[in-house]
Design an enzyme around this catalytic site. Sequence first.
Site, PDB file in Angstrom:
ATOM      1  CD  GLU A 270      -2.542  -1.167   2.220  1.00 16.38           C
ATOM      2  OE1 GLU A 270      -4.533  -1.791   2.409  1.00 16.38           O
ATOM      3  OE2 GLU A 270      -2.222  -1.081   3.317  1.00 16.38           O
TER       4      GLU A 270
ATOM      5  N   GLY B 261     -12.861  -3.971   3.032  1.00 13.81           N
ATOM      6  CA  GLY B 261     -13.643  -5.521   2.639  1.00 13.81           C
ATOM      7  C   GLY B 261     -14.601  -4.392   2.283  1.00 13.81           C
TER       8      GLY B 261
ATOM      9  CB  ILE C 169     -14.769  -9.234   8.282  1.00 12.41           C
ATOM     10  CG1 ILE C 169     -14.596  -7.651   8.694  1.00 12.41           C
ATOM     11  CG2 ILE C 169     -15.751  -9.332   8.415  1.00 12.41           C
ATOM     12  CD1 ILE C 169     -14.668  -8.182  10.214  1.00 12.41           C
TER      13      ILE C 169
ATOM     14  CG  MET D 258      -7.928  -4.546   9.602  1.00 19.54           C
ATOM     15  SD  MET D 258      -7.345  -6.994  10.095  1.00 19.54           S
ATOM     16  CE  MET D 258      -6.481  -6.738  10.985  1.00 19.54           C
ATOM     17  CD  GLU D 259      -5.070  -1.132   9.135  1.00 24.50           C
ATOM     18  OE1 GLU D 259      -5.484  -0.840   7.625  1.00 24.50           O
ATOM     19  OE2 GLU D 259      -4.247  -1.820   9.369  1.00 24.50           O
TER      20      GLU D 259
ATOM     21  CG  ASP E  34     -12.007  -8.655   1.240  1.00 17.57           C
ATOM     22  OD1 ASP E  34     -10.785  -8.158   1.033  1.00 17.57           O
ATOM     23  OD2 ASP E  34     -12.880  -8.891   1.848  1.00 17.57           O
TER      24      ASP E  34
HETATM   25  N1  ADE Z   1      -9.466  -4.748   4.416  1.00 19.29           N
HETATM   26  C1  ADE Z   1      -9.566  -5.727   3.105  1.00 19.29           C
HETATM   27  N2  ADE Z   1     -10.295  -6.777   3.270  1.00 19.29           N
HETATM   28  C2  ADE Z   1     -10.711  -7.181   4.376  1.00 19.29           C
HETATM   29  C3  ADE Z   1     -11.349  -7.470   5.300  1.00 19.29           C
HETATM   30  N3  ADE Z   1     -12.361  -8.199   4.930  1.00 19.29           N
HETATM   31  N4  ADE Z   1     -11.736  -7.121   6.363  1.00 19.29           N
HETATM   32  C4  ADE Z   1     -10.154  -6.625   7.392  1.00 19.29           C
HETATM   33  N5  ADE Z   1      -9.736  -6.071   6.581  1.00 19.29           N
HETATM   34  C5  ADE Z   1      -9.485  -5.949   5.422  1.00 19.29           C
END
Ligand code: ADE
Length: 242
Positions: free
Chosen positions: A14, A82, A159, A180-181, A204
């Site tokens: 990234e 996600g 997730i 996540m951040e 995703d």
């Molecule tokens: N970053 C990218 N995909 C993710 C997901 N499914 N869960 C948490 N962080 C993500």
Amino acid sequence: MEKPIVVIGAMEVEVTTLAQRMDIVEEQRIHRNNLQILTGKLGGREVVLARCGVGKVNAALITQYLIDHFQPQAVINSGVAGGLSPKVLIGDIVIGETSLQHDVDVCHFDYPRGVIPSMEESTFPGDEELTALAVRAAVEELGDGRVHKGLIVSGDQFISSLEHKQQILGFFPDALCAEMEGAAIAQTAHLNGIPHLIVRAISDQADNTAPVDFNAYLMEVIPVLNAVIEKLIRSVPRPAKR
Ligand code: ADE
């Protein structure tokens, strides 16, 4: 000198692909927690680009460190996420009008999910001007239908099941995507009075296919995300000289 714009990404990919577009003046590595901080210019603007590692603690730590050391005019979090909302598809861009931590759970003391006890706020608003500029930049790259602004939720969890995704949507029906951040960066910037924005590309659908899709689409969605970030940085108004 102009105050820099800080850009924070979690993972190496990234950050390195954005770093390739940068005129780097200095590289700093903090090996204790695998941090990388690049100082230089991107799109003609002073930029500090940092890799923080995955998760909310790493994200909050580097945000405070960068604010203390560089007194930035703004903090931008760039990365993948996600999709939670059915209208958000792989490759789309999501801009965080607001963010919160979906894994904060003090429900036993009657706090709603995501609410941090004893804090005035647990939902952090992205800067309005940066939001508008990011939407414009993303629409220029992708077209109208593939750009979304709204709630981004963060937690120390990848997730990867439909059940987990639906549980989060049960608590936060308006959430567009999970990562996540972002909310940790948002909370830290907010508490320091620094404007911030989270910009995420969807890698995703945060369901059972997430681990496979994440690997398959990561490198596909990052160039578009980087183009949006660079356009956004170019368009940020320069602070008035005193
Ligand atoms: N970053 C990218 N995909 C993710 C997901 N499914 N869960 C948490 N962080 C993500």
